[in-house]
Design a protein around this motif. Structure first.
Motif, PDB file in Angstrom:
ATOM      1  N   SER A  36     -11.746  49.193  28.010  1.00 44.37           N
ATOM      2  CA  SER A  36     -11.811  48.515  29.308  1.00 44.37           C
ATOM      3  C   SER A  36     -13.192  48.608  29.941  1.00 44.37           C
ATOM      4  CB  SER A  36     -10.719  49.016  30.255  1.00 44.37           C
ATOM      5  OG  SER A  36     -10.970  50.330  30.625  1.00 44.37           O
ATOM      6  N   ASP A 118     -16.306  56.658  30.678  1.00 43.54           N
ATOM      7  CA  ASP A 118     -14.995  56.932  31.251  1.00 43.54           C
ATOM      8  C   ASP A 118     -15.113  58.239  32.009  1.00 43.54           C
ATOM      9  OD1 ASP A 118     -11.875  56.066  30.750  1.00 43.54           O
ATOM     10  OD2 ASP A 118     -12.153  58.170  31.256  1.00 43.54           O
ATOM     11  N   SER A 119     -14.535  58.266  33.210  1.00 41.34           N
ATOM     12  CA  SER A 119     -14.770  59.424  34.080  1.00 41.34           C
ATOM     13  C   SER A 119     -14.163  60.719  33.549  1.00 41.34           C
ATOM     14  CB  SER A 119     -14.235  59.133  35.476  1.00 41.34           C
ATOM     15  OG  SER A 119     -12.849  58.919  35.426  1.00 41.34           O
ATOM     16  N   ARG A 533     -15.465  52.845  36.226  1.00 41.13           N
ATOM     17  CA  ARG A 533     -15.624  51.412  35.912  1.00 41.13           C
ATOM     18  C   ARG A 533     -16.773  50.786  36.710  1.00 41.13           C
ATOM     19  NH1 ARG A 533      -9.820  50.547  38.646  1.00 41.13           N
ATOM     20  NH2 ARG A 533      -9.458  52.149  37.115  1.00 41.13           N
TER      21      ARG A 533
END
Ligand code: MIC
Ligand code: SF4
Length: 643
Positions: A36, A118-119, A533
């Protein structure tokens, strides 16, 4: 007397001085992306014009959107696979598992540096790696140059006293820390765990803790590499990757907290924030759904505990229990051990090894439903049901509650079952496609849903624009750019996503922004917390947002704004937040010079005939980036020698 974080930073230092708050350039050994954020990353990598990646190892995972409700996702997956082939990355196919869980199993190595789009990339800190989340463009640049520019964080020691009691796990440890420190208590720090309590934490307990350090706003979290690490690596058939690592005796820290493990009880985070923590036993709520999985709690140990609790029992008639194993390796081991049968025998719904419900890809709770989840985020609406109430908890409490139909303390079950591990896990590589050396040029395969991403232009010296929206504290990137099953297929289509920007805060934000030809957003504390994001910056850029004025920012989102050319301004006097309202017209003059001089930016509120002061505090690199309108423009203009 160095702490572990500084030792690893020193080993990776390329440029700059290792003192807190200074900007340094470090070498990046590994990167990871997921689908994503990944499509954008590989479009950006393409825009950087490189031939092969410069990192030792990079992996492109497919785990977030695996539903393929239309051609869009399948096209995106194919695009990412073609990029992996072109640039020399590992590709982890859909079904292989959640990036952080698979990375821990197959690739994470003590003492290395890892940057991920991605966190929750800090999950790798459980392995003694310096693992950080970043915006997609930073990860593209890391692959292109093998480097990352970052601010030297403070290091907070987390002293673990005593040992974990029965029925208490990693999730309870991190929920306790969240309740003590809050969702912004880790901002500017790497949390370094140490002390006698370490020995009672399995590697996957450590992974749960490191994973949810993201919810504290921390840059990362790290554990020493010790016998627990070695035992885990041996079970994964990777004993050769082991390297013992610890802080020096008497190492210094910038801050310190102590957690008494002996005193911990099963805990739960109440809706709608991971730091609203209470004791499980104080909330015997009736529940509609229980979801077990996500990169926080989906390991073999977690799911075996669930299977042991469910064995021979039935899920409550009013509860839907869904389980997503963290990786194909975990699913296979559950199957080999017979535990999968126990789960099915109890009436659990077994989902694919992927993020699934955690990112709202299916399994939305019913209207007003109570959902217990072993996940890491319970922001309003993230489950896909706006009025659902999501509670976060550990897998044992989740499993017993699925049976009783009420939020239940697992200690009521009596003695805690013991989980035995196979000596070596079988397989785990069936979904991984290694990089191949090819003499033939590889073409990227782009689907029609993949649209070019917006690029900023040089910063104007004068801006006269309207405050399009004013929001409160702790606005998440889910609030800015929601991510639902309907929207995730459009992560490579910014124009389409833009219709949903700030939807939950202001249903007509996109229309407002286009009617006003862009403008400003005003925010409170910790603006942009949560997901990494970069769509939460690229979409506002597309809608003409030129600056955000907030009381403070979350680290990754602030970088994403700068990378895309949106100026993240802060109030000099935080009280001035009150002096701005939606619809106010603001004038900023001499912006370029003020930024260059690192000085104050005078803002005239033309609507209220008042003045207020803002500032941008960033490194010279960040200032140059903003003046040029984003990182890609800067790298191109500087002809970065690493490219
Ligand atoms: C999340 O947990 O919010 C995500 C989905 O994994 C995000 C990435 C994304 O939005 O694609 C993250 O945490 O960075
Ligand atoms: Fe996936 Fe959820 Fe983990 Fe994000 S937090 S990586 S969506 S499992």
């Amino acid at each position: 007397m160095a702490n572990l974080t500084m030792k690893i930073l020193r080993e990776h230092l390329i440029q700059g001085e290792l003192s807190r708050g200074r900007e340094i350039k470090i070498r990046i050994d590994q990167t990871l992306t997921q689908d994503s954020t990944g499509t954008m990353v590989y479009l950006q990598l393409e825009a950087l014009g490189i031939r092969k990646i410069k990192t030792a190892l990079s992996v492109a995972y497919i785990d977030h959107n695996t539903l393929q409700t239309g051609f869009e996702n399948a096209d995106d997956h194919r695009f990412i696979q073609s990029a992996a082939r072109k640039y020399g990355l590992y590709f982890s196919k859909a079904g292989g598992g959640i990036c952080h869980q698979v990375h821990l199993e197959r690739f994470a190595v003590p003492g290395t540096s890892l940057l991920g789009s991605d966190s929750h990339t800090p999950t790798g800190g459980a392995m003694g790696a310096l693992a950080m989340g970043a915006g997609g463009l930073d990860v593209a640049v890391a692959m292109a140059t093998g480097t990352y520019d970052m601010k030297v964080p403070g290091v907070m020691a987390v002293n673990l006293k005593g040992k974990l009691p029965a029925w208490v796990g990693g999730k309870d440890v991190i929920l306790k820390i969240l309740s003590d420190l809050s969702v912004k208590g880790g901002v500017g720090y790497i949390l370094e765990y140490r002390g006698e309590g370490l020995g009672s934490l399995s590697l996957t307990d450590r992974a749960t803790i490191a994973n949810m350090g993201a919810e504290l706003g921390a840059t990362s979290s790290i554990f020493p590499s010790d016998e627990v690490t070695l035992a885990y690596l041996l079970r994964q058939g990777r004993g050769g990757d082991y390297r013992p690592l610890a802080a020096d005796e008497g190492a210094e820290y910038d801050a310190e907290i102590t957690i008494d493990l002996d005193g911990l009880e099963p805990l739960v985070a109440l809706p709608h924030s991971p730091d609203r923590v209470a004791r499980v036993k104080d909330h015997p709520l009736k529940v509609d759904q229980v979801a077990i999985g996500s990169c926080t709690n989906s390991s073999y140990g977690d799911l075996m505990m669930v299977a042991k609790i469910l064995k021979g029992k039935r899920v409550h008639p009013d509860v839907s229990l869904v389980i997503s194993p963290g990786s194909a390796g975990v699913l296979r081991a559950l199957s080999d051990s017979g535990a999968l049968s126990d789960l099915i025998g109890a009436g659990a719904r077994i989902l694919e090894s992927a993020c699934g419900p955690c990112i709202g890809m299916g399994q939305a709770p019913p209207s007003g439903g109570i959902s217990l989840r072993t996940f890491n985020r319970n922001f309003k609406g993230r489950s896909g049901t706006l009025d659902a109430e999501v509670y976060l908890l550990g897998p044992a409490a989740a499993a017993v509650s699925a049976v009783t139909g009420r939020l239940t303390d697992p200690r009521t079950l009596g003695e805690m079952p013991r989980v035995a591990y196979p000596e070596v896990f079988a397989g785990g590589e069936e979904y991984l496609i290694p990089p191949v050396e090819s003499s033939e040029p590889v073409t990227l395969i782009m689907g029609v849903n993949i649209k070019p991403f917006p690029r900023g232009g040089p910063l104007e010296d004068t801006l006269v624009k309207t405050v399009l929206l004013k929001v409160g504290d702790h606005i998440t990137t889910d609030d800015i750019m929601p991510s639902t099953a309907a929207l995730l297929p459009f992560r490579s289509n910014i124009p389409r996503l833009s219709e949903y920007c700030f939807k939950s805060q202001c249903p007509d934000f996109a229309a407002r922004a286009s009617a006003m030809a862009g403008g400003f957003v005003v925010g409170g504390e910790n603006y942009g917390q949560g997901s990494s994001r970069e769509h939460a910056a690229l979409v506002p850029l597309h809608l003409g947002v030129r600056a955000v004025i907030a009381r403070s920012y979350a680290r990754i989102h602030r970088s994403n704004l700068i990378n895309s050319g949106i100026v993240p301004l802060e109030f000099v006097n935080p009280e001035d937040y009150q002096a701005l309202g939606e619809g106010d017209e603001l004038e900023m003059t001499g912006l370029r010079q003020a930024l260059e001089a690192g000085g104050i930016i005078e803002v005239t509120n033309l609507s209220r005939r008042e003045k207020l002061a803002c500032r941008f505090t960033g490194s010279p690199r960040e200032t140059r980036t903003l003046l040029l309108g984003g990182t890609i423009n800067r790298l191109r203009s500087e002809k970065d020698e690493n490219l």
